[in-house]
Design an enzyme around this catalytic site. Structure first.
Site, PDB file in Angstrom:
ATOM      1  CD  GLU A 167      -2.878  -1.124   2.406  1.00  0.00           C
ATOM      2  OE1 GLU A 167      -2.715  -0.351   3.439  1.00  0.00           O
ATOM      3  OE2 GLU A 167      -3.840  -1.761   2.189  1.00  0.00           O
ATOM      4  CD  GLU A 351      -3.538  -5.879   4.070  1.00  0.00           C
ATOM      5  OE1 GLU A 351      -4.260  -4.649   4.724  1.00  0.00           O
ATOM      6  OE2 GLU A 351      -2.371  -5.598   4.143  1.00  0.00           O
TER       7      GLU A 351
END
Ligand code: PNW
Length: 449
Positions: A167, A351
């Site tokens: 991320e 995720e």
């Protein structure tokens, strides 16, 4: 049992964690400090003064945790490596004591038939590199590739699925633009620079992998589909800005070798021009995209919001404890968007999960978490639907295996499918873990229940 939700053969089912959120013992065996080790000691930055000093004590209990995964029947485990354990100063001297921990972890996973997915960077930059400017220093691309190469040399073969960065959007937005995450800067001029050097570092690490590695490497991004609050031109423009900033800022350079135009509008004079050769480095062919999905945002124009001038509009819907709308359709929509915009790359959901209130006392040996059960089931069905539309989704990692340190929210938000009592370190699988176990065992068919 119904075949309706059967997943493709070989679909990889697992769970995910990250180093600083679970390991504890941050300075053990010769490790250097990370920016998170420092940040948690900055007054007011983490709720209730929580730290990762102990966290889930996974550094010492990793064997129990691997056994737990095996007992749940999980096939894969996504974890991250703490850079400062391996290179205490971030570059130069390798610390054998730090490498040895990941050596033990990887071997234990393999002995238990669990495939390791290794993320090189999940936010815990060595503090010594932050002292040299961290992600703002162009040299970081070399530092990161050097660290990555140490890892490839030690683990490629045992580890077959690698990720460079987790991320990068959150690293920049939280760490350099809004300051809620380490290193806690709040600077419109720094954010685009950090972004660019994150991307160059990613490219340099992929390049190094092609020289040394034989398996798969990818980038993990968080994507949050943006839907317009109205059809007004203002709201539509706000949606384009928000989408460019969060969803295309990293993927467009990686796939197309350029930034989205809207970013100039967002950052104004703070948006630099970069040399063309940087994009050659950034645009390395990848083996897969890791996609972290939590929520969507319905977006409107908002003069008050800095610097995007775009804000989310609250919906009549269920929200998780981190304030995120439960919207499984957004997962299907975003997978279809990845398919169409970027040429259907292989995708792992690296995720997906939810923080909800869990009752504090376990009943028997299971703890009821009905909202997380519902979230899990609906999101897996949404993935199944996308696969039916031709999206090349190859695996799913539930966030998270364990309740853990939710960064600046401390231990107040629980994402685990396994409950952790942070006083005793007792692990208790929640109902969601039991359901997930049956889904994994039946390759999705239990989703029909
Ligand atoms: C991810 N957003 O963070 C991280 O990879 C995990 O370490 C973290 O625990 C998990 O999600 C839950 O928060 C995100 O604002 C943080 O869109 C923020 C966003 C998305 C993901």
């Amino acid at each position: 049992m119904s075949q309706a939700f059967e997943f493709p053969k070989g679909f990889l089912w697992g769970s995910a964690t990250s180093a600083y959120q679970i390991e504890g013992s941050p300075l053990a065996d010769g490790a250097g400090q990370s920016i998170w080790h420092r940040f948690v000691r900055t007054p007011g930055m983490v709720r209730d003064g929580d730290t990762g000093d102990i966290a889930c004590d996974h550094y010492r209990r990793y064997k129990d945790d691997v056994r737990l995964m095996r007992d749940l029947g999980l096939k894969a485990y996504r974890f991250s490596v703490a850079w400062a354990r391996v290179l205490p100063e971030g570059k130069g001297r390798v610390n054998p004591g730090g490498l040895a921990f990941y050596d033990r972890l990887v071997d234990t996973l393999l002995e238990n038939g669990i495939e390791p997915l290794l993320t090189l960077y999940h936010w815990d930059l060595p503090a010594a590199l932050d002292d040299r400017g961290g992600w703002l220093n162009p040299d970081i691309a070399h530092w990161f590739a050097e660290y990555a190469s140490v890892m490839y040399r030690t683990f490629d073969g045992r580890v077959k699925k690698w990720a460079t960065l987790n991320e990068p959007w959150v690293v920049t937005d939280g760490g350099y633009l809004h300051g809620a995450l380490a290193p806690g800067h709040r600077n419109r001029f720094e954010a685009p620079i950090a972004t660019h050097h994150l991307l160059r570092s990613h490219g340099a690490a992929v390049q190094a992998y092609r020289a040394e590695g034989k398996h798969e490497i990818g980038l993990v991004v968080n994507l949050e589909p943006k839907y317009a609050a109205s059809e007004s031109a203002e709201d539509l423009a706000a949606v384009h800005r928000a989408d460019a900033y969060m969803n295309r800022q990293y993927l467009d350079p990686v796939f197309f070798g350029r930034y989205p135009d809207e970013l100039k509008e967002v950052f104004g004079e703070a948006w630099p021009d970069w040399p063309a050769e940087d994009f050659e480095l950034i645009r390395q062919p990848l083996d897969y995209i890791g996609f972290n999905y939590y929520t969507r945002s319905v977006t409107r124009h908002d003069e008050q919001s800095w610097p995007l001038k775009a804000s989310p509009v609250r919906q009549h819907a269920t929200y998780t404890e981190t304030g995120w709308e439960v919207f499984p359709q957004g997962l299907t929509d975003t997978l279809v968007w990845l398919r169409d915009r970027y040429g259907n790359p292989p995708v792992y959901i690296t995720e997906n999960g939810s923080a909800f209130y869990d009752p504090p006392v376990a009943e028997g040996d299971t703890l009821d978490d009905p909202l997380r059960v519902d979230y899990l089931r609906k999101h897996l069905r949404a993935i199944h639907a996308a696969i039916g539309m031709g999206c090349d989704v190859r695996g799913y990692m539930a966030w998270s295996l364990l309740d853990n340190l939710e960064w600046s929210l401390g231990f107040s938000k629980r994402f685990g499918i396994v409950h952790v009592d942070f006083r005793t370190q007792k692990r208790t699988p929640k109902r969601s873990a039991r359901l997930y176990s049956r889904i994994v065992e039946s390759n999705g068919r239990a989703l029909a229940e």
